[in-house]
Design a protein around this motif. Structure first.
Motif, PDB file in Angstrom:
ATOM      1  N   GLU A 166      22.896  48.191  42.867  1.00 50.22           N
ATOM      2  CA  GLU A 166      23.767  47.556  41.862  1.00 50.22           C
ATOM      3  C   GLU A 166      24.703  48.580  41.243  1.00 50.22           C
ATOM      4  O   GLU A 166      25.863  48.280  40.971  1.00 50.22           O
ATOM      5  N   ARG A 170      28.750  48.842  41.613  1.00 49.98           N
ATOM      6  CA  ARG A 170      29.550  48.870  40.398  1.00 49.98           C
ATOM      7  C   ARG A 170      30.595  49.980  40.462  1.00 49.98           C
ATOM      8  O   ARG A 170      31.774  49.777  40.184  1.00 49.98           O
TER       9      ARG A 170
ATOM     10  N   GLU B 189      51.918  43.532  35.495  1.00 45.80           N
ATOM     11  CA  GLU B 189      51.021  43.047  34.454  1.00 45.80           C
ATOM     12  C   GLU B 189      50.733  41.557  34.644  1.00 45.80           C
ATOM     13  O   GLU B 189      49.619  41.095  34.387  1.00 45.80           O
ATOM     14  N   GLU B 191      50.509  40.107  37.551  1.00 40.77           N
ATOM     15  CA  GLU B 191      49.540  40.051  38.648  1.00 40.77           C
ATOM     16  C   GLU B 191      48.155  40.526  38.184  1.00 40.77           C
ATOM     17  O   GLU B 191      47.137  39.945  38.533  1.00 40.77           O
ATOM     18  N   ASN B 192      48.136  41.616  37.383  1.00 42.02           N
ATOM     19  CA  ASN B 192      46.853  42.121  36.851  1.00 42.02           C
ATOM     20  C   ASN B 192      46.105  41.023  36.115  1.00 42.02           C
ATOM     21  O   ASN B 192      44.890  40.869  36.264  1.00 42.02           O
ATOM     22  N   LYS B 194      46.310  37.805  36.461  1.00 44.88           N
ATOM     23  CA  LYS B 194      45.780  36.785  37.380  1.00 44.88           C
ATOM     24  C   LYS B 194      44.503  37.290  38.035  1.00 44.88           C
ATOM     25  O   LYS B 194      43.535  36.556  38.184  1.00 44.88           O
ATOM     26  N   ILE B 195      44.505  38.560  38.440  1.00 48.58           N
ATOM     27  CA  ILE B 195      43.344  39.110  39.156  1.00 48.58           C
ATOM     28  C   ILE B 195      42.165  39.270  38.203  1.00 48.58           C
ATOM     29  O   ILE B 195      41.022  38.959  38.551  1.00 48.58           O
ATOM     30  N   LEU B 199      37.579  38.613  38.074  1.00 46.03           N
ATOM     31  CA  LEU B 199      36.767  39.815  38.304  1.00 46.03           C
ATOM     32  C   LEU B 199      35.303  39.648  37.905  1.00 46.03           C
ATOM     33  O   LEU B 199      34.418  40.227  38.532  1.00 46.03           O
ATOM     34  N   VAL B 202      33.290  38.742  40.805  1.00 48.05           N
ATOM     35  CA  VAL B 202      33.139  39.811  41.797  1.00 48.05           C
ATOM     36  C   VAL B 202      32.086  40.826  41.335  1.00 48.05           C
ATOM     37  O   VAL B 202      31.354  41.398  42.139  1.00 48.05           O
ATOM     38  N   TYR B 203      32.014  41.049  40.030  1.00 48.29           N
ATOM     39  CA  TYR B 203      31.106  42.061  39.480  1.00 48.29           C
ATOM     40  C   TYR B 203      29.674  41.563  39.339  1.00 48.29           C
ATOM     41  O   TYR B 203      28.797  42.337  38.967  1.00 48.29           O
ATOM     42  N   GLY B 205      25.950  40.902  39.885  1.00 50.04           N
ATOM     43  CA  GLY B 205      24.986  41.670  40.670  1.00 50.04           C
ATOM     44  C   GLY B 205      25.259  43.160  40.650  1.00 50.04           C
ATOM     45  O   GLY B 205      24.736  43.896  41.477  1.00 50.04           O
ATOM     46  N   THR B 206      26.097  43.640  39.731  1.00 49.34           N
ATOM     47  CA  THR B 206      26.293  45.089  39.590  1.00 49.34           C
ATOM     48  C   THR B 206      25.860  45.487  38.186  1.00 49.34           C
ATOM     49  O   THR B 206      25.681  44.638  37.319  1.00 49.34           O
ATOM     50  N   ARG B 207      25.684  46.789  37.995  1.00 53.04           N
ATOM     51  CA  ARG B 207      25.236  47.286  36.688  1.00 53.04           C
ATOM     52  C   ARG B 207      26.012  48.529  36.335  1.00 53.04           C
ATOM     53  O   ARG B 207      26.290  49.350  37.209  1.00 53.04           O
ATOM     54  N   PRO B 208      26.321  48.719  35.039  1.00 54.48           N
ATOM     55  CA  PRO B 208      26.982  49.974  34.671  1.00 54.48           C
ATOM     56  C   PRO B 208      26.034  51.164  34.902  1.00 54.48           C
ATOM     57  O   PRO B 208      24.824  51.005  34.857  1.00 54.48           O
TER      58      PRO B 208
END
Ligand code: SF4
Lengths: 320, 225
Positions: A166, A170, B189, B191-192, B194-195, B199, B202-203, B205-208
């Motif tokens: 994970e 990230r 800006e 486009e940013n 919209k993206i 996000l 997309v993120y 299942g991730t962790r800092p």
């Protein structure tokens, strides 16, 4: 004995090829990306890139006006000898870099970090980088030049085992999004990831993963190969395309290289090899034959060996 | 190409009128005719911080400042060999751009990646200037084809080849995309935004990272763990 003059003239040709000719594997990957890209601005950019590669080849002019930082990877087979020895070899590569900067022409990018001294030839203190590796059997030497572009698109982070996949994901996404906005990393790119090693090794492995492996190539470790596929798809699902416009072409391919690291750590680096994936290689044989190619074929089983001895007689891993 | 919409393509002079610029919208594709010059940190410092007079008559000779160092050499006979030209990232020049627009009267800033809409509103809009981004950005060979010749090079000895001021004649020079309009809107800006909306998904299942980085905020009481 490989004549030093042949090394220098081959190196000049490589500088020229790297700057002008987009490697076929990357071109194929970019064409595929262009075929499925449905963001209108992103599509327009990819089309312009494809036209740019054609223009570069037709006119024999550099495909990108920013030369990046030309560098050299030298691999010597065990029985190869070079006229004048390694010092003459380094001199030949420095000369070739300076000569091609003037000849192609390339942009003289290299300056002193503090005094901004510019020799106008891409040569200076620790520039160009010249890295060496060895390979058993044979009497050839492989020269590879890479003109790695981009002040952007590369980052390093100390992760730990508890960060897990994970955490890796990230940092991967963070790097792509951070430098993908406004297209700072000149995507779509080949993304290289270094995992483990020491901090410096981690950076070296990631950069080599980006610059020295070709589109479609997979790590021989099936688990890592699966991650490479997964990360490629993940990068292309961000919603961002060329120049940071809405789209889905960020990553032409993703390559991961690993090195054994401290038991408490899990270093990670991410590197983007930009739209101008400039690499060119040649094998110079002792009998004077020179074969040009675009696949550095750097990561051989020998380079990825994990045993004490080579050839491996038994796995070096301690049993649990 | 899955879709290939027709973009509005415009030929623009390097000293455009306000009406020419008013007719442009962000996202339009532009090709330039006339004269452009390179100026980046070296030139900005020399003119703005050190007070050297401009070495050419601006904006009479050119209203288009290109953030670029060309891949070019000066031959021993003094003639030029120019190959590819590619822009460099413009956000780094934010601190000089207002004064530069003042002194140079530039109406077109060409470069890589644009600047912030805050910069556009503060500096570009009052000067009636817009930003054109190169495409790709590695389309150096295509841009190189649009160069008709080097007219002069200023401060080559003082600043080196890469930072010198190259004055370049151009014809059908492009493609560029209109990144900012006369009202200071930014295509990047837009486009940013919209993206960014997609996000979070997309993120998943991730962790800092467990180890933070010190110094990325001004809060001195931060810790990295
Ligand atoms: S990142 Fe690559 S394509 Fe982009 S400007 Fe630099 S060298 Fe050119």
């Amino acid at each position: 004995m490989i004549p030093i003059g042949l090394i220098q003239s081959t190196a000049v040709t490589l500088m020229d090829k790297a700057a002008i000719e987009i490697p076929d594997d990357y071109l194929g990957g970019l064409r595929q990306a262009a075929a499925v890209e449905d963001g209108d601005l992103s599509s327009f950019v990819l089309q312009a890139m494809l036209e740019n590669y054609e223009a570069a080849k037709e006119d024999r002019r550099a495909m990108c006006g920013d030369t990046g930082c030309p560098r050299w990877y030298v691999k010597m087979a065990n029985e190869a000898t070079v006229e004048g020895g390694p010092v003459a070899l380094e001199a030949a590569l420095r000369r070739a870099t300076a000569e091609a900067t003037n000849g192609v022409p390339l942009r003289p990018n290299r300056v002193h970090p503090l005094w901004r001294t510019d020799h106008d030839n891409n040569v200076g203190i620790n520039a160009p980088e010249i890295e060496f590796a060895f390979e058993p059997d044979g009497d050839w030497i492989d020269l590879t030049t890479v003109h790695k572009g981009g002040l952007f698109g590369t980052d390093y982070r100390m992760l730990f085992p508890s960060d897990g996949i994970e955490g890796i994901k990230r940092f991967y996404l963070d790097s792509l999004v951070a430098f993908g906005k406004r297209g700072l990393s000149c995507q779509p790119a080949i993304i290289g990831i270094g995992l483990g090693g020491s901090k410096d090794t981690c950076m070296v492995l990631g950069k080599r993963a980006a610059c020295l492996r070709t589109v479609g190539d997979r790590n021989p470790d099936p688990g890592i190969a699966k991650l490479e596929e997964e990360f490629k798809d993940l990068g292309n699902s961000i919603g961002m395309g060329a120049m940071g416009f809405v789209g889905k072409s960020m990553v032409i391919d993703c390559h991961i290289e690993v090195g054994y690291c401290h038991t408490g750590g899990m270093q990670m680096s991410v590197h983007a090899f930009c739209l101008s994936s400039r690499r060119a290689c040649a094998r110079i044989h002792s009998d004077g034959r020179v074969e040009y190619r675009t696949d550095p074929n750097w990561f051989t089983p020998y380079q990825r060996r994990e045993t004490v001895e080579w050839p491996a007689t038994q796995p070096s891993r301690k049993s649990a | 190409m899955a879709s290939h919409p027709a973009f509005k393509k415009v030929r623009l002079k390097t000293e455009p009128s306000a009406d020419d610029l008013r007719a442009l919208s962000i996202g339009d594709v532009v090709y330039l005719d006339g004269t452009v010059y390179t100026a980046r940190e070296g030139v900005y410092k020399r003119v703005i911080e050190e007070g050297h007079p401009l070495p050419l008559d601006l904006p009479a000779e050119s209203g288009a400042n290109f953030h670029c160092s060309p891949a070019a050499t000066i031959r021993p006979d003094g003639s030029f060999n120019i190959g590819a030209v590619t822009a460099t990232a413009s956000f780094r020049f934010s601190k000089w751009i207002g004064e530069w627009l003042d002194k140079s009267g530039a109406k077109l800033i060409l470069g890589k990646g644009g600047m912030s809409s805050a910069d556009y509103k503060k500096h570009f809009v009052p000067h009636g200037a817009i930003y054109l981004t190169t495409v790709g950005y590695g389309t150096g060979a295509l841009l190189g084809r649009g160069v008709s010749g080097v007219k002069s090079v200023h401060w080559r000895d003082e600043l080196g080849l890469a930072q010198a001021m190259w004055v370049i004649g151009v014809e059908n020079f492009g493609p560029f995309i209109v990144e900012s309009d006369l009202d200071g809107n930014s295509l990047f800006e837009r486009e940013n935004a919209k993206i960014a909306a997609g996000l979070a998904k997309v993120y998943e299942g991730t962790r800092p990272a467990v180890l933070k980085r010190y110094g990325e905020t001004d809060d001195r009481s931060d810790e990295v763990i």
